[in-house]
Write a protein that holds these residues in place. Sequence first.
Motif, PDB file in Angstrom:
ATOM      1  N   VAL A 103      68.280  24.243  12.818  1.00  7.08           N
ATOM      2  CA  VAL A 103      67.746  25.610  12.933  1.00  7.08           C
ATOM      3  C   VAL A 103      66.692  25.680  14.028  1.00  7.08           C
ATOM      4  O   VAL A 103      66.679  26.622  14.838  1.00  7.08           O
ATOM      5  N   ARG A 104      65.817  24.709  14.084  1.00  8.62           N
ATOM      6  CA  ARG A 104      64.761  24.728  15.099  1.00  8.62           C
ATOM      7  C   ARG A 104      65.280  24.388  16.488  1.00  8.62           C
ATOM      8  O   ARG A 104      64.558  24.544  17.474  1.00  8.62           O
ATOM      9  N   ALA A 105      66.516  23.956  16.563  1.00 10.51           N
ATOM     10  CA  ALA A 105      67.142  23.755  17.876  1.00 10.51           C
ATOM     11  C   ALA A 105      67.917  24.982  18.323  1.00 10.51           C
ATOM     12  O   ALA A 105      68.031  25.239  19.534  1.00 10.51           O
ATOM     13  N   GLU A 106      68.448  25.771  17.381  1.00 10.79           N
ATOM     14  CA  GLU A 106      69.284  26.919  17.727  1.00 10.79           C
ATOM     15  C   GLU A 106      68.494  28.218  17.848  1.00 10.79           C
ATOM     16  O   GLU A 106      68.680  28.990  18.789  1.00 10.79           O
ATOM     17  N   VAL A 107      67.620  28.507  16.910  1.00 12.10           N
ATOM     18  CA  VAL A 107      66.926  29.797  16.879  1.00 12.10           C
ATOM     19  C   VAL A 107      66.036  30.021  18.091  1.00 12.10           C
ATOM     20  O   VAL A 107      65.993  31.143  18.628  1.00 12.10           O
ATOM     21  N   PRO A 108      65.289  29.028  18.596  1.00  8.71           N
ATOM     22  CA  PRO A 108      64.461  29.281  19.782  1.00  8.71           C
ATOM     23  C   PRO A 108      65.248  29.686  21.025  1.00  8.71           C
ATOM     24  O   PRO A 108      64.643  30.133  22.011  1.00  8.71           O
TER      25      PRO A 108
END
Length: 312
Positions: free
Chosen positions: A118-123
């Motif tokens: 998630v922290r790789a995709e959402v940003p």
Amino acid sequence: MGNFLLIPVIFIAVVILFSSFFIVKQQTAVTVERFGKFHSIRGSGLHMKIPIVDRIAGRLSLKIQQLDVIVETKTLDDVFVKLKISVQYVVLKDKAYEAFYKLEYPHEQITSYVFDVVRAEVPKMKLDDVFVKKDDIAIAVKTELQEAMFDYGFDIIKTLVTDIDPDQQVKNAMNRINASEREKIAAQFEGDAARILIVEKAKAEAESKRLQGQGIADQRREIARGLEESVEVLNKVGINSQEASALIVVTQHYDTLQSIGEATNTNLILLPNSPQAGSDMLNNMVASFTASNMIGEEMKKNNPPNIGSKKK
């Protein structure tokens, strides 16, 4: 004395006998160890083990389980948002050994992978795109977990992004933006409605003026026709056109005075209403007609009609 010793022996034998059997529930896998070493995986049903030698090391549920993970991260447009990711997983029956011995805390392992993805995709996304592309985030999480957890004996059934919760100030700003957009659209519709009313009112007024003008023209036409008929009737009794016109004007003058006198709440109108007003008006009209006739006769004398040219 012998019977007294026999009772404990029987009791111990019964305990050992009962401890040799165990029951495994449906959709459950039991790990059996012998002298601390893995021995077997037992499925549902009644099973036997050697007391003291064998022991049940643990039980694994083969049902589909769900783990909810809340991840806080930042979007591409610097908005902090919390995402709730629901991971549905199951222990593979033929990989119960790996699920029991390779991972001590599978929930923590799954949570770590969810945070990482998630922290790789959402940003990479703006806040609006996070709402639109939440299925893409769920697919990315499932793909990553599927590859990582399969070796540990877990199968990822489905991942869902069940909630997207931006900061409260951001939600308030989004609500204000939506309200402003709706007010803008409402104002546009109101402006269009007002413009249509103005156009239709102008069309109605134009049509009213046209009909009014047509009515006035018809009225004047009928008045002229009536005057013409009146003159013809007076000519038949020996009154010439000039005298007939004067008589009609005088008659209309007194008719107008009579109608004003009969009406109530009328505005003030100044008209010559002295006793000699009618005779003065008649004399002026007779003089005007006489002068116009004399001018016409003089013009005929000064401009005789042209005689056609002689034939050669």
